[in-house]
Design a protein around this motif. Structure first.
Motif, mmCIF file in Angstrom:
data_model
loop_
_atom_site.group_PDB
_atom_site.id
_atom_site.type_symbol
_atom_site.label_atom_id
_atom_site.label_comp_id
_atom_site.label_asym_id
_atom_site.label_seq_id
_atom_site.Cartn_x
_atom_site.Cartn_y
_atom_site.Cartn_z
ATOM 1 N N PHE A 1 26.959 15.152 19.192
ATOM 2 C CA PHE A 1 26.954 16.195 20.700
ATOM 3 C C PHE A 1 25.680 17.242 20.342
ATOM 4 O O PHE A 1 24.958 17.000 21.875
ATOM 5 N N VAL A 2 25.147 17.369 19.461
ATOM 6 C CA VAL A 2 23.693 17.771 19.360
ATOM 7 C C VAL A 2 22.840 16.819 19.826
ATOM 8 O O VAL A 2 21.540 17.318 20.848
ATOM 9 N N ILE B 1 18.374 27.067 27.163
ATOM 10 C CA ILE B 1 19.077 27.039 25.446
ATOM 11 C C ILE B 1 18.128 26.101 24.582
ATOM 12 O O ILE B 1 18.259 25.144 24.395
ATOM 13 N N THR B 2 18.997 26.893 23.762
ATOM 14 C CA THR B 2 18.987 27.071 21.849
ATOM 15 C C THR B 2 20.035 26.477 21.535
ATOM 16 O O THR B 2 21.231 27.212 21.436
ATOM 17 N N PRO C 1 18.011 17.517 24.926
ATOM 18 C CA PRO C 1 17.178 16.821 26.138
ATOM 19 C C PRO C 1 18.091 17.875 27.333
ATOM 20 O O PRO C 1 16.982 18.371 27.797
ATOM 21 N N ALA C 2 19.280 17.993 27.727
ATOM 22 C CA ALA C 2 19.354 19.018 29.265
ATOM 23 C C ALA C 2 19.612 20.311 28.751
ATOM 24 O O ALA C 2 18.769 21.132 28.928
ATOM 25 N N LEU D 1 28.423 21.521 27.848
ATOM 26 C CA LEU D 1 27.042 22.532 27.747
ATOM 27 C C LEU D 1 27.073 23.087 29.631
ATOM 28 O O LEU D 1 26.701 24.274 29.283
ATOM 29 N N GLY D 2 26.368 22.235 30.707
ATOM 30 C CA GLY D 2 27.003 23.320 31.919
ATOM 31 C C GLY D 2 27.754 23.833 31.929
ATOM 32 O O GLY D 2 26.829 25.308 32.037
ATOM 33 N N GLU D 3 28.789 23.708 31.468
ATOM 34 C CA GLU D 3 29.352 24.813 32.328
ATOM 35 C C GLU D 3 30.031 26.078 31.716
ATOM 36 O O GLU D 3 29.802 27.286 31.561
#
Length: 372
Positions: free
Chosen positions: A31-32, A44-45, A37-38, A180-182
């Motif tokens: 997942f990480v 985002i860290t 990249p995104a 991640l986006g949401e």
């Protein structure tokens, strides 16, 4: 309750399983790697907390987590880790239709540190792909005032895990990026609610104050505040050879491991701080500081009283030091119930003052005058 006040977001990915032979670390790693990249392009860290490494015992704090008064260092470390995050991704298996006990235990250790932050789930399992674990966890996190987001990733082990590794696909990787986006959109929307939820601010002498334990993100401001406050001490004692004026940000970072630090903010700005730690039977209080333009309104007295109240049960007295030429400072601490003591090691050109824990605060502290 995140200390991150910039536009950047900090997402903490929590690996929930702790059993030997677990798949959790491999799924977390996938997942990480997939979202990094995104994350970088969206400020985002992404950090990781493996509960096997965190190694929390079964909940062993005598006080309710809502009080924020932690006796054990393992709790304080976990508190700092969770408080520094703006959002969470929980990577969890399903055990007997539910989440792992280690995950429930990790939730239960804290309270305010979780509040007003979104959480997403990456679940894995056999028939249900771990979705029943995520559903159980959602009941818990909503009670902690967290917000589960709709986007999830559910991995059926037989279809997605080969030789202990996740076999990524375009669809699976896209689902991870969607999580991640949401999560980031909701985290930014909730940021105004995370200004301060600690109940210790209720009786503060000035409106708009929030108080919480210091995090790594506070260190730069702490260093500036410390140097500003100790200029007056340097003038009074006719020396620049004072430890607080020589310390670097790395020194402050190291002190987080041995001291409990509390930061006070007003509308997001750091205006006061104090630290304390147990030393044998003494509760040693130091670095009490208030920004010069905030002096004279009771913040110093209030913060000192709060620090005194955090003393562990095994301590018998509070102790602090100040410069031997800081006559006004010494006088005010004496009126607050402290008395001079010459026992033990005393730093050069300093005065030690102590106060029994049972003695109530009886005087005012000079706000803005630092304690070494």
């Amino acid at each position: 309750m995140s200390s991150n006040s910039s536009g950047d977001l900090r997402v903490l990915v929590i690996t929930a399983s702790t059993r030997p032979g677990r798949l959790g670390p491999a799924i977390t790693d996938w997942f990480v790697r997939t979202v990094r990249p995104a994350a970088a392009s969206d400020a985002i860290t992404v950090d990781v907390a493996d509960l096997a490494d965190v190694a929390l015992p079964l909940l062993d704090e005598p006080e309710h987590p809502a009080h924020g008064s932690y006796r054990h260092e393992h709790t304080r470390r976990w508190s700092r880790t969770v408080a520094a995050a703006d959002a969470f991704v929980v990577v969890t298996p399903e055990y007997n239709f539910g989440m792992p006990a280690a995950l429930k235990n990790a939730f239960d250790f804290l309270y305010h540190e979780w509040a007003w932050k979104p959480v997403a789930f990456v679940s894995y399992g056999n028939t249900s792909a771990g979705t029943r674990s995520a559903q159980m966890a959602k009941q818990v996190v909503t009670t902690l005032r967290m917000m589960p987001v709709g986007a999830t990733v559910a991995l059926r082990i037989a279809d997605t895990v080969h030789d202990g590794q996740v076999a990524g696909s375009a669809a699976l990787d896209a689902a991870a990026r969607a999580v991640l986006g949401e999560l980031s959109r909701v985290a930014r929307a909730l940021r105004p609610l995370r200004g301060g939820t600690d109940p210790t601010v209720v009786d503060a002498p000035v409106t708009g104050l929030t108080l919480r334990e210091a995090q790594a993100g506070d260190l730069a401001e702490l260093l500036v505040l410390q140097r500003c406050c100790w200029v007056q001490e340097a003038i009074v004692n006719d020396t620049l050879d004072l430890v607080p004026l020589r310390e670097t940000i790395d020194d402050l970072r190291a002190s987080l491991e041995t001291w409990r630090w509390w930061c006070v903010r007003r509308d997001g700005r750091l205006v006061a701080a104090v630290r304390a730690r147990a030393q044998e039977r003494a509760w040693l209080i130091g670095r009490l500081m208030v920004a010069p333009d905030q002096a004279g309104n009771g913040i110093g007295s209030w913060l000192l009283s709060y620090a005194e109240g955090q003393a562990p049960e095994q301590t018998t007295h509070c102790t602090l030091f100040t410069g031997h030429r800081s006559i006004r400072n010494i006088s005010r601490y004496e009126r607050a119930g402290y008395t001079r003591t010459a026992t033990g090691d005393i730093p050069p050109d300093s005065v030690r003052l102590s106060k029994p824990r049972t003695l109530q605060l009886t005087g005012a502290v000079q706000h803005g005058v630092p304690v070494v």
